[in-house]
Scaffold this motif. Structure first.
Motif, short mmCIF file in Angstrom:
data_model
loop_
_atom_site.label_atom_id
_atom_site.label_comp_id
_atom_site.label_asym_id
_atom_site.label_seq_id
_atom_site.Cartn_x
_atom_site.Cartn_y
_atom_site.Cartn_z
N TYR A 126 0.81 -1.15 -0.07
CA TYR A 126 -0.02 0.07 0.03
C TYR A 126 0.68 1.35 -0.05
CZ TYR A 126 -4.05 -2.91 0.51
OH TYR A 126 -4.91 -4.04 0.55
N ALA A 127 2.01 1.24 0.58
CA ALA A 127 2.86 2.22 0.56
C ALA A 127 3.26 2.80 -0.55
CB ALA A 127 4.07 2.30 1.71
N GLY A 128 3.52 1.59 -1.65
CA GLY A 128 4.12 1.81 -2.89
C GLY A 128 3.07 2.55 -3.81
N ARG A 129 1.67 2.43 -3.33
CA ARG A 129 0.51 2.72 -4.06
C ARG A 129 0.01 3.81 -3.68
NH1 ARG A 129 2.01 -2.20 -4.69
NH2 ARG A 129 1.82 -3.44 -6.55
N ARG A 130 0.29 4.41 -2.73
CA ARG A 130 -0.10 5.58 -2.09
C ARG A 130 -0.37 6.97 -3.13
NH1 ARG A 130 -2.69 6.24 3.06
NH2 ARG A 130 -2.58 8.28 3.69
N ARG A 131 -1.76 7.52 -3.04
CA ARG A 131 -2.05 8.28 -4.02
C ARG A 131 -1.45 9.89 -3.44
NH1 ARG A 131 -6.23 7.69 -7.70
NH2 ARG A 131 -6.99 9.87 -7.06
N PRO A 132 -0.98 10.66 -4.66
CA PRO A 132 -0.52 11.85 -3.98
C PRO A 132 -1.55 12.72 -3.30
CG PRO A 132 -0.65 12.17 -6.28
CD PRO A 132 -0.70 10.58 -5.78
N ASP A 133 -2.87 12.54 -3.63
CA ASP A 133 -3.98 13.31 -2.98
C ASP A 133 -4.76 12.59 -1.92
OD1 ASP A 133 -5.03 11.29 -4.45
OD2 ASP A 133 -6.73 12.09 -5.42
N ALA A 134 -3.91 11.68 -1.24
CA ALA A 134 -4.63 10.84 -0.12
C ALA A 134 -4.85 11.55 1.13
CB ALA A 134 -3.59 9.90 0.50
N VAL A 135 -5.90 11.25 1.87
CA VAL A 135 -6.73 12.19 2.90
C VAL A 135 -6.35 11.28 4.11
CG1 VAL A 135 -7.92 13.56 1.57
CG2 VAL A 135 -9.01 11.38 2.41
N PRO A 136 -6.51 11.98 5.33
CA PRO A 136 -6.46 11.03 6.48
C PRO A 136 -7.65 10.14 6.92
CG PRO A 136 -5.96 13.45 7.02
CD PRO A 136 -6.43 13.40 5.63
N VAL A 137 -7.64 8.91 7.04
CA VAL A 137 -9.03 8.23 7.24
C VAL A 137 -8.81 7.71 8.64
CG1 VAL A 137 -10.10 6.25 6.27
CG2 VAL A 137 -8.88 7.91 4.66
N PHE A 138 -10.02 7.68 9.30
CA PHE A 138 -10.13 7.16 10.42
C PHE A 138 -11.33 6.03 10.23
CE2 PHE A 138 -9.86 11.72 12.43
CZ PHE A 138 -8.35 11.64 12.08
N GLY A 139 -11.02 4.97 11.02
CA GLY A 139 -12.04 3.94 10.85
C GLY A 139 -12.92 3.54 12.16
N LEU A 140 -14.27 3.12 11.77
CA LEU A 140 -14.83 2.83 13.02
C LEU A 140 -15.43 1.27 13.05
CD1 LEU A 140 -16.20 3.61 15.95
CD2 LEU A 140 -17.97 4.58 14.66
N ASP A 141 -15.33 0.44 13.92
CA ASP A 141 -15.76 -0.78 13.76
C ASP A 141 -15.80 -1.34 14.94
OD1 ASP A 141 -16.37 -3.52 12.86
OD2 ASP A 141 -16.09 -2.68 10.91
N VAL A 142 -16.73 -2.37 15.44
CA VAL A 142 -16.67 -3.13 16.94
C VAL A 142 -15.79 -4.15 16.52
CG1 VAL A 142 -18.89 -2.03 17.62
CG2 VAL A 142 -19.01 -4.28 16.13
N ALA A 143 -15.51 -4.63 15.21
CA ALA A 143 -14.51 -5.82 15.13
C ALA A 143 -13.24 -5.39 15.34
CB ALA A 143 -14.96 -6.24 13.54
N ALA A 144 -12.56 -5.48 16.63
CA ALA A 144 -11.29 -5.11 16.86
C ALA A 144 -10.21 -5.67 16.17
CB ALA A 144 -10.99 -5.28 18.43
N PRO A 145 -10.04 -7.04 15.71
CA PRO A 145 -9.07 -7.41 15.14
C PRO A 145 -8.98 -7.00 13.67
CG PRO A 145 -10.21 -9.36 16.01
CD PRO A 145 -11.11 -7.88 16.21
N ALA A 146 -10.11 -6.56 13.02
CA ALA A 146 -10.12 -6.20 11.68
C ALA A 146 -9.51 -4.47 11.69
CB ALA A 146 -11.59 -6.01 11.03
N VAL A 147 -9.87 -3.70 12.36
CA VAL A 147 -9.47 -2.36 12.37
C VAL A 147 -8.22 -2.25 12.99
CG1 VAL A 147 -11.66 -1.42 12.90
CG2 VAL A 147 -10.24 -1.65 14.65
#
Length: 288
Positions: A126-147
């Motif tokens: 993913y680091a090698g495919r990061r877009r120059p217009d990337a924005v901060p993303v927060f995630g919310l989910d009750v599934a702790a292993p996934a987040v």
């Protein structure tokens, strides 16, 4: 196109089906794994595709929302509800497609790795495919292993497991909400209600937009009323529906067909043809 009056027609007869998932198959076990391989293996035969349809929509909304904050020292963050393993974050901020992710996580080579090995490779991928217009993303989910996995590999800038259906946000999420400018949702509309949106908007400190893909088996109207009470105007894209996935069995299809009819939709060519379909709602401050 977006037409408010069509939204009202689609929601006629919505009754009390807010957030109801009864009759719809659940996949709880694929969210408690330490990495996303089971998620993609289970959903691949069902052709789960709604994140693919949301990708260009969320990119446009994120860009438009960020443009409003030119001059602000911090770009507005995106909060992805029911984010699971960070699929929407991956598609929003990286030059990858949902098909790429299916191929990656279902490949024989990937199955041979430990979770630690996969996480190391994912960080590089993913680091090698990061877009120059990337924005901060927060995630919310009750599934702790996934987040936790999404956070570890760099898809999420912050991750939270607060259950806003049961209580208010904790201190960490409250702090994060001050930076949120866009809330996104795909697929979680069957399980969260207006309570979650009330908690989020009560904690907001910047103008918040909401872009949501909601199954036609769910009435979004109670949430729209809540958003309106917080000054947000909601429009529905009536130009099309968005296929979500194949049904798991006849029982699930019968549930979907009956429910969309009860909500005032026509299942012909959509649910009757074997797939869940979603509608796209946009909510922004004021009138449009």
């Amino acid at each position: 196109m977006f037409r408010e009056e069509e939204y009202g027609m689609a929601e006629s007869g919505s009754g009390g089906t807010e957030g109801v998932a009864s009759g719809k198959s659940r996949f709880d076990d694929i969210y408690d794994r330490p990495d996303p391989r089971m998620y993609f293996r289970r959903l691949a035969p069902l052709e789960y595709e709604i994140p693919h349809h949301a990708q260009p929509v969320f990119r446009q909304a994120a860009a438009e929302r960020a443009a409003l904050d030119d001059g602000h020292p911090h770009r507005p963050a995106v909060l992805d509800l029911c984010c699971s393993y960070g699929i929407n974050a991956a598609l929003l901020n990286h030059d990858v497609t949902l098909a790429d992710m299916y191929e990656r996580y279902t490949s024989p080579a990937c199955q041979e790795m430990s979770t630690a090995q996969l996480a190391t490779q994912d960080k590089e991928f993913y680091a090698g495919r990061r877009r120059p217009d990337a924005v901060p993303v927060f995630g919310l989910d009750v599934a702790a292993p996934a987040v936790q996995y999404a956070l570890e590999v760099g898809l999420l800038d912050a991750a939270f497991t607060d259950d806003l259906e049961q209580g208010p946000p904790g201190p960490g999420l409250r702090r994060a909400l001050a930076e949120v400018g866009l809330v996104t949702l795909t697929g979680g509309g069957s399980y969260i209600t207006a309570r979650t949106f009330t908690a989020l908007l009560d904690g907001a400190r910047r103008p918040v937009w909401i872009s949501a893909f909601v199954l036609r088996t769910v009435s979004y109207h109670p949430i729209v009323r809540t958003l309106a009470a917080h000054g947000l105007h909601t429009t529905l894209d009536v130009s099309r529906t968005y296929p979500q996935r194949l049904f798991t069995d006849v029982r699930e299809q019968q549930f979907a067909v009956a429910t969309v009819r009860a909500l005032g939709h026509d299942p012909a060519g959509r649910e009757e043809s074997g797939r869940f379909h979603s509608l796209h709602y946009e909510s922004r401050p004021g009138t449009r």
